[in-house]
Design an enzyme around this catalytic site. Structure first.
Site, mmCIF file in Angstrom:
data_model
loop_
_atom_site.group_PDB
_atom_site.id
_atom_site.type_symbol
_atom_site.label_atom_id
_atom_site.label_comp_id
_atom_site.label_asym_id
_atom_site.label_seq_id
_atom_site.Cartn_x
_atom_site.Cartn_y
_atom_site.Cartn_z
ATOM 1 N N LYS A 1 -23.682 -9.041 31.773
ATOM 2 C CA LYS A 1 -23.346 -10.069 32.654
ATOM 3 C C LYS A 1 -22.495 -9.338 34.029
ATOM 4 C CE LYS A 1 -21.110 -13.189 29.444
ATOM 5 N NZ LYS A 1 -21.872 -14.529 29.892
ATOM 6 N N ARG B 1 -26.290 -19.543 20.852
ATOM 7 C CA ARG B 1 -27.436 -20.474 20.274
ATOM 8 C C ARG B 1 -27.688 -19.660 18.846
ATOM 9 N NH1 ARG B 1 -30.738 -21.357 25.478
ATOM 10 N NH2 ARG B 1 -28.710 -20.936 26.184
ATOM 11 N N ASP C 1 -15.135 -16.705 24.452
ATOM 12 C CA ASP C 1 -16.420 -17.217 24.119
ATOM 13 C C ASP C 1 -16.252 -17.734 22.442
ATOM 14 O OD1 ASP C 1 -18.444 -18.118 24.860
ATOM 15 O OD2 ASP C 1 -19.697 -16.154 24.551
ATOM 16 N N GLU D 1 -26.809 -15.938 23.845
ATOM 17 C CA GLU D 1 -26.310 -15.531 22.270
ATOM 18 C C GLU D 1 -25.807 -16.424 21.398
ATOM 19 O OE1 GLU D 1 -22.704 -15.689 23.496
ATOM 20 O OE2 GLU D 1 -24.279 -14.928 24.654
ATOM 21 N N ASP E 1 -18.061 -11.458 24.988
ATOM 22 C CA ASP E 1 -19.295 -11.554 25.277
ATOM 23 C C ASP E 1 -19.506 -10.890 26.896
ATOM 24 O OD1 ASP E 1 -22.097 -12.146 25.678
ATOM 25 O OD2 ASP E 1 -21.567 -14.309 26.427
ATOM 26 N N LYS F 1 -19.065 -21.565 17.550
ATOM 27 C CA LYS F 1 -19.402 -20.466 18.217
ATOM 28 C C LYS F 1 -18.140 -19.512 18.463
ATOM 29 C CE LYS F 1 -20.963 -18.353 22.578
ATOM 30 N NZ LYS F 1 -21.417 -18.665 23.805
ATOM 31 N N ASP G 1 -27.854 -12.854 26.812
ATOM 32 C CA ASP G 1 -26.699 -13.296 27.003
ATOM 33 C C ASP G 1 -26.854 -14.875 26.908
ATOM 34 O OD1 ASP G 1 -24.176 -13.620 28.216
ATOM 35 O OD2 ASP G 1 -24.969 -14.150 30.217
#
Length: 506
Positions: free
Chosen positions: A280, A354, A291, A352, A273, A268, A350
């Site tokens: 967030k 996956r 991230d 995201e 993010d 990933k 959020d």
């Protein structure tokens, strides 16, 4: 990068700025560890008592500095705690040596050369001490004036000599060479994680991968936004839709003419993010440059594998995007058509990671590897479950999950096997799409694993490593772990590749 050599020099004769010795914790007080016999002799066998007087106990990571004895060619002695002393005729485990060496290296910031006289009985000890010292000597100074550590204005330890080593011993030499390759690539991952997101967007990350690939003989393919649209990578495109920085999917391939197995690594790579439209809150976005730690880990691992020349084919997939809110961003309620053809209802932008992983997992599956391992800072739920130092491991095969956990333990990374409960899958049922990107709140880390499983090709062994806890250390440094990016999972991935090459995994 810190230089490291095996040395036959005795501690009193080494010209250096410091000598590092080990001290262990015993029932009646600290004891001097093997490797420091010459130093202890210079104190007439009373070094343990001197250290105890100075407050040393031998506790793990404890550092005590004192003047070197008369006649030594170094002015400073550094005693580092190894933790509990082993039973009679026992040996210190590799992780104790690794952590002690790292703590000592950190304590010697600003020093040019140090001799490490820690317990070194065999090649395993040599590799552990070398790795710990090199990881402990890490510092990220690219954005500081004069490239020096801002805390004390000093550069990291520049040179390490492993005393008691045998430069002509093939096993010790190989162990140190492996440690250097792994540590240097792990530190490369740390650099990437620590880079600010205004300098490391998907395009910049892809360019770094291309440069490294050219240097180490890897084949690199980069899919830009046009290629992603043409290929139908709806997950990666959906996550990157709100950012001015377009997404990328990077594939790095290492091939060995002697390979009998193919291992795929998927990371990933959300270079920042914000949470997207599901923004967030303040207090949860300041470290979100990290991230992309999963992509950094698989990138570092495949380069390390190439440097080590392992007899296994390894393909690394970096799913790179920036998750930002804007008028073009994916909205909660949107439906994305993934690379696999499945549709996903996005209930939370959020969640995201996956989505980008799903596309990369399906792309990796198309090559029919023997096994796939994905790495991601995926869920806060995993942090709640396991804390900040342990990553969770899920898999579609219990034996493979156990093997990955055991590989992590071998290299000193804390991990824990996690289940994929079938009853949680129903929570991701969607009335408008094949699956939703959210399910039940409780067990959220397991729900994310179940989502990813949907995008692994049939019959392919797969494991998912959630490094949300240990990827970025916001607390004080410890052992060989710095503040900031840690390079979590790199060593585990390299070990998995070594075991696969040996025919013991996958």
């Amino acid at each position: 990068m810190t230089a490291l050599t095996l040395s036959t020099s005795a501690a009193p004769n080494l010209r250096a700025d410091a000598i590092v010795i080990g001290v262990a914790k015993a029932a009646k007080g600290p004891v001097v560890a093997p490797g420091a016999e010459a130093v202890d002799a210079a104190y007439d066998g009373k070094l343990a008592g001197v250290l105890e007087t100075l407050g040393a106990s031998g506790a793990e990571g404890e550092v005590t500095k004192l003047p070197a004895p008369a006649g030594f060619k170094t002015p400073l002695l550094v005693a580092v705690g190894l933790g509990a002393a082993p039973e009679k005729d026992g040996e210190f485990d590799a992780e104790a040596l690794r952590r002690a060496a790292g703590a000592a290296a950190r304590a010697l910031t600003g020093t040019k050369k140090a001799g490490f006289a820690l317990p070194l009985a065999d090649s395993g000890d040599a590799g552990a001490i070398a790795e710990g010292a090199l990881l402990g000597a890490y510092s990220f100074d690219a954005y500081k004036e004069n490239g020096k550590n801002a805390k004390n204005g000093k550069a990291p330890l520049a040179e390490i000599a492993l005393l008691g080593g045998k430069p002509r011993d093939k096993a010790q030499k190989a162990a140190v060479e492996r440690a250097v390759a792994v540590a240097e690539e792990l530190n490369r991952a740390r650099d990437l994680i620590n880079m600010p997101p205004n300098d490391l967007d998907p395009e910049a990350f892809a360019a770094i991968a291309q440069t490294a690939g050219k240097e180490h003989g890897l084949k690199v393919q980069v899919l830009d936004e046009k290629a992603l649209v043409k290929g139908g990578y709806g997950g990666i495109l959906g996550v990157g839709a709100g950012s001015a920085a377009a997404p990328r999917l990077v594939k790095l391939s290492y091939t060995s003419s002697k390979a009998k197995k193919h291992l795929a690594l998927v990371g990933k790579g959300i270079t920042y993010d914000s949470g997207g439209i599901s923004l967030k809150p303040a207090g949860h976005n300041e470290t979100m440059k990290c991230d992309m730690s999963g992509a950094a880990a698989v990138f570092a691992a495949v380069v390390a594998v190439a440097r080590l020349g392992l007899e296994v084919n390894v393909t690394a997939w970096l799913a790179l995007a920036e998750n930002m809110p804007s008028g073009s961003a994916t909205r909660p309620g949107d439906v994305l058509r993934m690379y696999s053809g499945k549709t996903v209802e996005v209930l939370n932008t959020d969640a995201e990671g996956r989505l980008v992983l799903a596309d990369a997992l399906w792309a990796a599956s198309a090559e029919k590897p023997d096994a796939i391992v994905d790495v991601a800072t995926l869920t806060g739920a995993m942090v709640l479950a396991l804390g900040n130092r342990t990553f969770g491991v899920m898999a579609n095969d219990d034996a493979f999950r156990s093997a990955v956990v055991e590989a992590a333990e071998e290299v000193g990374e804390e991990s824990w096997p996690m289940p994929l409960p079938e009853h949680l899958r129903k929570g991701m049922d969607s009335p408008v799409a094949d699956i939703a990107n959210m399910g039940e709140r409780m067990g959220g880390g397991l729900v994310a694993g179940l989502f990813l499983r949907e995008f692994v090709g049939e019959g392919i062994t797969w494991a998912h490593i959630d490094i949300a806890g240990p990827a970025f250390n916001e607390a004080a440094p410890f052992g060989y772990t710095p503040k900031g990016g840690t390079g979590s999972a790199v060593r585990t991935l390299v070990r998995v590749a070594e075991l696969t090459a040996a025919g013991d995994l996958g």
